[in-house]
Write a protein that holds these residues in place. Structure first.
Motif, PDB file in Angstrom:
ATOM      1  N   ALA A 226      53.058  13.102  79.365  1.00  0.00           N
ATOM      2  CA  ALA A 226      51.711  13.679  79.333  1.00  0.00           C
ATOM      3  C   ALA A 226      51.343  14.033  77.892  1.00  0.00           C
ATOM      4  CB  ALA A 226      51.645  14.911  80.226  1.00  0.00           C
ATOM      5  N   SER A 227      52.286  14.618  77.178  1.00  0.00           N
ATOM      6  CA  SER A 227      52.034  14.969  75.766  1.00  0.00           C
ATOM      7  C   SER A 227      51.852  13.725  74.912  1.00  0.00           C
ATOM      8  CB  SER A 227      53.203  15.809  75.228  1.00  0.00           C
ATOM      9  OG  SER A 227      53.364  16.992  75.970  1.00  0.00           O
ATOM     10  N   PHE A 228      52.623  12.670  75.205  1.00  0.00           N
ATOM     11  CA  PHE A 228      52.473  11.429  74.455  1.00  0.00           C
ATOM     12  C   PHE A 228      51.062  10.860  74.617  1.00  0.00           C
ATOM     13  CE2 PHE A 228      52.316   6.809  74.477  1.00  0.00           C
ATOM     14  CZ  PHE A 228      52.843   6.492  73.232  1.00  0.00           C
ATOM     15  N   LEU A 229      50.576  10.828  75.855  1.00  0.00           N
ATOM     16  CA  LEU A 229      49.229  10.302  76.102  1.00  0.00           C
ATOM     17  C   LEU A 229      48.184  11.152  75.384  1.00  0.00           C
ATOM     18  CD1 LEU A 229      49.580   9.488  79.913  1.00  0.00           C
ATOM     19  CD2 LEU A 229      49.438   7.827  78.038  1.00  0.00           C
ATOM     20  N   GLU A 230      48.369  12.469  75.368  1.00  0.00           N
ATOM     21  CA  GLU A 230      47.417  13.358  74.698  1.00  0.00           C
ATOM     22  C   GLU A 230      47.428  13.147  73.188  1.00  0.00           C
ATOM     23  OE1 GLU A 230      48.102  16.801  78.118  1.00  0.00           O
ATOM     24  OE2 GLU A 230      49.066  16.964  76.142  1.00  0.00           O
ATOM     25  N   SER A 231      48.585  12.874  72.618  1.00  0.00           N
ATOM     26  CA  SER A 231      48.649  12.660  71.171  1.00  0.00           C
ATOM     27  C   SER A 231      48.058  11.309  70.775  1.00  0.00           C
ATOM     28  CB  SER A 231      50.100  12.766  70.689  1.00  0.00           C
ATOM     29  OG  SER A 231      50.896  11.731  71.262  1.00  0.00           O
TER      30      SER A 231
END
Length: 493
Positions: A226-231
């Protein structure tokens, strides 16, 4: 060219699109033509099939993985098609899924549903390969398709082993979309576009209950991707915004018919002599009973499914955002209706705290439910006990057999439900044509539609991490509110 939709308070604004962001949409738009071409030219077809619940996780995982495979497959002749494992007519009930597709401007008519493709015919023609997402064991009626399964991606404990050449990706994470994201990230960077990222991100956030550790769903891998997609896509909506929007969409019934509202969250309890259904609806009982021709709709709903009585459990929040419940009992049989109501009124374990409300219809008894913690899960045993006792009296009679004959009923009366269709009527009804049917010639091998709200034999959804329904989330938050009230009481201080 599509104009950007304005952001609305309380809803998830679609992430802004880049030039490459529309890659998912043309892929889905071309799937039906690709399927027809495969059938016409007898080319290999690779179907990515979600599970029979067809919740948001299952749908998005199927769409995203099929898109990814189509982009990276070394087999130029094969077509990769995502298939949603429900009839098209049931899709409006998945309100969080329809909401997210609208937010991402993906038209529903670009999707292919299970009743629109004959997988068995394609298999018998030697054209079919299957990838299963969000499940790993086919139900018994699909047993003939087992030998076509070449890949599995699931986040539940494995019930059976699959040897080579089947590839298996299995890990106990909160969302199958997390595992699909991991696969896509390991591929060429240009494949992951904005639309696909938005679909995956929203699904992970919803499945993992906004990444809240206390919900017991999220894992470090869910958080990582989820954090990867947000970054990678900083225009994605904040987690809290999209979680609230999807939760609201789950209980939004404004666009549903009465029949669809009742089917959306439905359980049935059967005894030797009859069946009582319990349906949760997410509007006030007053609003529900004011729907056009609601009494006729309830009659038709029960007749078509063989229900002798229906308990409607309404769940809402007041102006202080406090939950409250209401309850209604419907039956064409006066004695049965009265007996069900008496059983609910007399219950002490738990006590429902029922207070009568005015009902505009003679076949419907309405109540305020004072005990807001008594969910459908707690009411079901009361109804089961009632059915056992009622059957022992030998007085149960199916609703559909006791209504007045049409000639004796006044037009528009409660007893003038449309008569059931007989066998002769059903035989004359033309079957809808499914893609792949023509490969079978005259042989009739249509698979029956998947039953709603009742899991079939060997269904993998009987195991593993459960999905949170709107009812379950409501009950969880209600327990938290009660606990906090106890903590704040003077006796605790």
């Amino acid at each position: 060219r599509k104009e950007a939709a304005p952001e609305r308070k309380g809803r998830a604004a679609p992430a802004s699109a880049s030039t490459a962001a529309a890659a998912m949409e043309p892929f889905l738009g071309g799937c039906r033509a690709a399927l027809q071409e495969c059938i016409r030219s007898r080319r290999e077809l690779h179907v990515v099939l979600g599970n029979e619940a067809c919740d948001l996780d299952s749908m998005v995982s199927a769409l995203a993985l099929a898109y990814f495979l189509a982009k990276v497959s070394p087999e130029p002749r094969a077509a990769f098609i995502p298939v949603l494992n429900i009839p098209r007519s049931d899709f409006p009930l998945r309100t969080e899924s329809t909401f997210l597709l609208k937010e991402q401007r993906i038209p529903e008519n670009s999707l292919i549903f299970r009743d629109e493709i004959d997988l068995l015919a394609l298999h018998r023609a030697g054209l079919l390969s299957l990838t299963l997402v969000d499940h790993h064991v086919l139900p018994s009626q699909d047993a003939a398709l087992e030998e076509t399964v070449v890949e599995v991606v699931d986040h539940r404990p494995l019930e059976r082993e699959r040897g080579p050449p089947c590839r298996v990706t299995s890990e106990l994470v909160g969302s199958c979309a997390t595992l699909v994201t991991e696969k896509i990230v390991q591929g060429p960077a240009e494949v992951l576009d904005q639309t696909t990222a938005a679909l995956l991100h929203a699904t992970i956030v919803l499945d993992c209950v906004n990444m809240a550790p206390e919900a017991g769903k999220v894992t470090p891998k869910d958080i990582h991707f989820a954090s990867f997609l947000e970054s990678k896509f900083p225009d994605l909506p904040p987690r809290g915004v999209i979680f609230e929007a999807l939760q609201n969409a789950k209980i939004d019934v404004s666009g549903l018919t009465t029949d669809q509202m009742l089917r959306k969250d439905l359980k049935a309890v059967s005894g030797t002599g009859g069946v009582v259904a319990l349906s949760s609806v997410y509007v006030t009982l007053q609003d529900f009973l004011r729907r056009p021709e609601v009494e006729q709709g309830l009659c038709t709903f029960c007749q078509q499914r063989g229900y002798d009585a229906l308990v409607v459990m309404a769940i809402c929040f007041n102006e202080r955002n406090e939950p409250f419940r209401q309850l209604a009992v419907y039956s064409q049989q006066g004695a049965l209706r009265t007996a069900v109501c008496q059983s609910l009124e007399d219950s002490r374990n738990p006590s429902l705290g029922l207070s009568p409300l005015e009902s505009p219809h003679p076949t419907i008894r309405a109540y305020t439910q004072g005990n807001a913690t008594a969910s459908r899960k707690k009411v079901l045993p009361i109804v089961k006990d009632f059915l056992r006792d009622w059957v022992h009296r030998g007085t149960m009679q199916p609703c559909r057999k006791t209504r007045a004959e049409p000639s004796a009923a006044s037009p528009g009366s409660a007893d003038s439900c449309p008569p059931e269709r007989g066998e002769a009527d059903r035989k004359d009804t033309p079957k809808s044509q499914r893609l792949g049917d023509d490969l079978l010639g005259d042989e009739d091998t249509h698979l029956p539609p998947t039953p709603m709200n009742s899991l079939v034999d060997e269904c993998p959804l009987d195991q593993g991490l459960p999905k949170l329904s709107a009812e379950a989330v409501f009950e969880k938050f209600n327990r938290i509110s009660v606990a906090r009230s106890c903590e704040d009481s003077p006796e605790k201080k």
